[in-house]
Design a protein around this motif. Structure first.
Motif, short mmCIF file in Angstrom:
data_model
loop_
_atom_site.label_atom_id
_atom_site.label_comp_id
_atom_site.label_asym_id
_atom_site.label_seq_id
_atom_site.Cartn_x
_atom_site.Cartn_y
_atom_site.Cartn_z
N ILE A 116 8.17 2.11 9.76
CA ILE A 116 8.42 2.18 8.32
C ILE A 116 9.64 1.36 7.94
O ILE A 116 9.63 0.61 6.96
CB ILE A 116 8.58 3.65 7.88
CG1 ILE A 116 7.27 4.42 8.07
CG2 ILE A 116 9.03 3.73 6.41
CD1 ILE A 116 7.38 5.91 7.81
N LYS A 117 10.71 1.49 8.73
CA LYS A 117 11.94 0.76 8.43
C LYS A 117 11.73 -0.75 8.51
O LYS A 117 12.30 -1.52 7.72
CB LYS A 117 13.05 1.18 9.40
CG LYS A 117 13.72 2.50 9.05
CD LYS A 117 14.48 2.37 7.74
CE LYS A 117 15.29 3.59 7.40
NZ LYS A 117 16.02 3.45 6.12
N LEU A 129 4.03 -1.32 9.29
CA LEU A 129 3.13 -0.20 9.51
C LEU A 129 1.70 -0.68 9.76
O LEU A 129 1.21 -1.58 9.09
CB LEU A 129 3.15 0.73 8.30
CG LEU A 129 2.51 2.11 8.48
CD1 LEU A 129 3.36 2.97 9.38
CD2 LEU A 129 2.31 2.78 7.13
N THR A 130 1.04 -0.07 10.74
CA THR A 130 -0.39 -0.26 10.94
C THR A 130 -1.11 0.98 10.42
O THR A 130 -0.48 1.94 9.98
CB THR A 130 -0.71 -0.47 12.43
OG1 THR A 130 -0.24 0.66 13.17
CG2 THR A 130 -0.03 -1.71 12.96
N SER A 131 -2.43 0.99 10.48
CA SER A 131 -3.18 2.13 9.97
C SER A 131 -2.82 3.40 10.74
O SER A 131 -2.74 3.40 11.97
CB SER A 131 -4.68 1.86 10.08
OG SER A 131 -5.06 0.84 9.18
N GLU A 185 -10.29 -3.34 9.64
CA GLU A 185 -10.32 -4.18 10.84
C GLU A 185 -9.77 -5.58 10.56
O GLU A 185 -9.05 -6.14 11.40
CB GLU A 185 -11.75 -4.27 11.37
CG GLU A 185 -11.84 -4.90 12.75
CD GLU A 185 -13.17 -4.62 13.42
OE1 GLU A 185 -13.27 -4.85 14.63
OE2 GLU A 185 -14.10 -4.17 12.74
N ASP A 186 -10.09 -6.16 9.40
CA ASP A 186 -9.62 -7.53 9.13
C ASP A 186 -8.23 -7.56 8.48
O ASP A 186 -7.72 -8.63 8.18
CB ASP A 186 -10.64 -8.30 8.28
CG ASP A 186 -10.77 -7.77 6.85
OD1 ASP A 186 -9.93 -6.97 6.41
OD2 ASP A 186 -11.75 -8.16 6.17
N GLY A 187 -7.63 -6.39 8.27
CA GLY A 187 -6.27 -6.35 7.76
C GLY A 187 -6.15 -6.39 6.25
O GLY A 187 -5.03 -6.42 5.72
N THR A 188 -7.28 -6.42 5.53
CA THR A 188 -7.21 -6.39 4.07
C THR A 188 -6.52 -5.11 3.61
O THR A 188 -5.74 -5.12 2.65
CB THR A 188 -8.62 -6.45 3.46
OG1 THR A 188 -9.28 -7.62 3.92
CG2 THR A 188 -8.57 -6.44 1.95
N ILE A 189 -6.80 -4.02 4.30
CA ILE A 189 -6.23 -2.71 3.96
C ILE A 189 -5.54 -2.11 5.17
O ILE A 189 -6.05 -2.17 6.29
CB ILE A 189 -7.35 -1.76 3.47
CG1 ILE A 189 -7.78 -2.14 2.05
CG2 ILE A 189 -6.89 -0.30 3.50
CD1 ILE A 189 -8.96 -1.33 1.56
N ILE A 190 -4.36 -1.56 4.94
CA ILE A 190 -3.70 -0.70 5.92
C ILE A 190 -3.97 0.73 5.47
O ILE A 190 -3.56 1.13 4.39
CB ILE A 190 -2.19 -0.97 6.00
CG1 ILE A 190 -1.93 -2.42 6.44
CG2 ILE A 190 -1.51 0.01 6.96
CD1 ILE A 190 -0.47 -2.83 6.33
N LEU A 191 -4.66 1.47 6.29
CA LEU A 191 -5.09 2.81 5.91
C LEU A 191 -4.06 3.86 6.30
O LEU A 191 -3.54 3.87 7.42
CB LEU A 191 -6.42 3.15 6.60
CG LEU A 191 -6.94 4.58 6.44
CD1 LEU A 191 -7.31 4.86 4.99
CD2 LEU A 191 -8.12 4.82 7.36
N ILE A 192 -3.75 4.74 5.35
CA ILE A 192 -3.02 5.97 5.66
C ILE A 192 -3.92 7.12 5.26
O ILE A 192 -4.23 7.30 4.07
CB ILE A 192 -1.68 6.07 4.90
CG1 ILE A 192 -0.76 4.90 5.23
CG2 ILE A 192 -0.98 7.40 5.25
CD1 ILE A 192 0.56 4.93 4.48
N GLY A 193 -4.40 7.86 6.22
CA GLY A 193 -5.24 9.02 5.94
C GLY A 193 -4.44 10.29 6.14
O GLY A 193 -3.60 10.37 7.04
N ALA A 194 -4.69 11.28 5.31
CA ALA A 194 -4.06 12.59 5.45
C ALA A 194 -5.15 13.64 5.54
O ALA A 194 -6.09 13.63 4.75
CB ALA A 194 -3.13 12.88 4.27
N SER A 210 -6.52 3.34 14.36
CA SER A 210 -5.41 4.05 13.71
C SER A 210 -4.57 4.78 14.75
O SER A 210 -5.05 5.13 15.83
CB SER A 210 -5.94 5.08 12.70
OG SER A 210 -6.85 4.47 11.78
N ILE A 211 -3.32 4.98 14.40
CA ILE A 211 -2.44 5.83 15.22
C ILE A 211 -2.40 7.21 14.56
O ILE A 211 -2.17 7.31 13.35
CB ILE A 211 -1.03 5.25 15.31
CG1 ILE A 211 -1.07 3.84 15.91
CG2 ILE A 211 -0.13 6.16 16.15
CD1 ILE A 211 0.28 3.15 15.92
#
Length: 439
Positions: free
Chosen positions: A47-48, A52-54, A134-143, A160-161
């Motif tokens: 974050i710093k 960030l990845t998905s 997959e192609d990097g258009t979106i970085i996903l954050i799921g909750a 995702s991590i």
């Protein structure tokens, strides 16, 4: 944003629930979850560094999943978009993806898409996002409050991590409650309220690691409690109890009463009283006892007091312990009730615990040697030492049994396990008597 929209947003901020207003804007303000946002941890560094990845945030309600997403929104240089899976459809996602593609193409900026309650998306909706993640258009954050390994497509998981958020500790909740009471800007400091130590302890305990529940309770207390003669609003234990809708009961998780209740719970199961067992279970759950602690006690009892009289007891107890970890409250109370009543109704035997205690006493007091015919023979030259010579392989004999000495010479003839006459242990006892030629 024009002047009207700015004024409207500020009004909404002031009118927002306390839990929303107190959300931190920076990582340094985050309370709890140091196992993932501590300064030496991967998520903190990502974050710093704005790298960030998905990711998928998984944990119980009120543990900070949306909070971390908001912190990322305030920190990142990427475009940040949020949708809720309970209300969003494919059209909403198509609009987000189109905007993300435009932003990436025109400005070279990626888009972070935060999907709250991502487990609500069906397989088709999740599959739609996959190529853009997959192609990097979106970085996903799921909750999600549900186990992502069960609720999120494996293809998304592999990209995702997963960060598991834990229930906040009592100390974390205390910090947030004091911040809520005293913060003049985002909290309720302007109301000039004070909170008694026992009320603070009670709310932090009863919240069960859910920051939102604790903050909602303190907000309700301050907004509805009249001022005292000294001009202050006093949040007492009675006020706290009323606001979180929990009756203060005589149960101190660190005191004698804690041990009295768990003792009564265990003795009720041992004594085959399912009504008493489920009552003491309810009392512990109502007081906020850790469900994992209760599950551990049930597992111990399954072997100590039931044992082979009902070999399924340990299976039921183990399954219950695993399920309460996965499910959480309030549903865990049902699982624990089933396990506790099963234990109470099962036939009882303490033969297994007596056996290990007697064997331990023997080990401590008598020095023994393994009989030569039982010693390891899986190496060349064992015959020269006599190891394994004369051993009889039980499966080569009728009934898969042959009389043979297994105990060391020094304690030959000792009996440690004495099966009882109840349940399956009666069958075990009869089998042992048969093969030993006993009446």
């Amino acid at each position: 944003m024009d002047l009207f929209e700015y004024a409207k947003s500020k009004t909404l901020d002031r009118e927002a629930p306390l839990a929303s207003r107190l959300r931190p804007a920076a990582l340094e303000e985050v309370v709890g979850q140091q196992h993932i946002v501590g300064k030496d941890k991967l998520l903190y560094r990502a974050i710093k560094a704005d790298k960030l990845t998905s990711v998928i945030f998984y944990g119980p309600p009120g543990t900070g999943k949306t909070t971390l997403a908001k912190v990322i929104a305030n920190t990142t240089s990427a475009e940040f978009t949020q949708i809720n899976a309970t209300a969003a459809g494919k059209k909403d996602m198509e609009e987000v993806v189109k905007a993300a593609q435009d932003t990436l193409g025109m400005y070279g900026r990626k888009t972070i898409l935060f999907i709250d309650e991502i487990h609500r998306f069906n397989k088709g909706q999740q599959d739609y996002l996959l190529p853009f993640v997959e192609d990097g258009t979106i970085i996903l954050i799921g909750a999600t409050t549900e186990n992502p390994y069960f609720e999120v497509n494996s293809a998304l998981l592999s990209r995702s991590i997963i960060f598991e958020l834990k229930p906040l500790s009592n100390e974390d909740i205390r910090v947030l409650l004091l911040r809520a009471v005293n913060d003049m800007e985002k909290g309720l400091g302007a109301y000039r309220a004070t909170i008694d130590d026992d009320a603070l302890e009670f709310l932090s305990d009863m919240a069960g690691g859910d920051a939102r529940a604790a903050l909602n309770a303190i907000e309700l207390g301050i907004l509805t409690t009249p001022r005292s003669d000294d001009g202050l609003i006093h949040i007492t234990l009675d006020v706290a109890s009323e606001c979180i809708q929990k009756r203060v009961i005589n149960y101190d998780k660190k005191g004698d009463n804690h041990y009295d209740i768990i003792s009564a719970f265990i003795k009720s199961m041992r004594g085959s009283d399912p009504d008493a067992a489920v009552y003491y279970l309810a009392k512990m759950l109502y007081a906020g006892e850790d469900v994992r602690f209760i599950a551990r006690r049930i597992m111990i009892l399954a072997s100590e007091d039931i044992g082979n009289a009902d070999p399924m007891a340990i299976c039921v107890a183990s399954a219950a312990a695993q399920e309460v970890e996965r499910v959480g409250m309030p549903e865990s109370q049902i699982i624990l009730a089933q396990a506790a009543t099963y234990m109470a109704c099962a036939p009882k035997s303490n033969a297994a615990v007596n056996a290990i205690f007697a064997a331990m006493d023997s080990v401590k007091s008598v020095r023994t040697t393994v009989p030569v015919h039982l010693q390891d023979a899986h190496y060349g030259g064992h015959e020269k030492l006599g190891h394994g010579i004369g051993y009889k392989y039980a499966h080569d004999y009728p009934g898969h049994y042959v009389e043979q000495q297994y105990l060391p010479d020094e304690i030959r003839g000792e009996r440690f396990y004495d099966p009882g006459d109840l349940g399956y242990e009666k069958t075990i006892k009869e089998y042992l008597q048969k093969i030993r030629g006993e009446k």
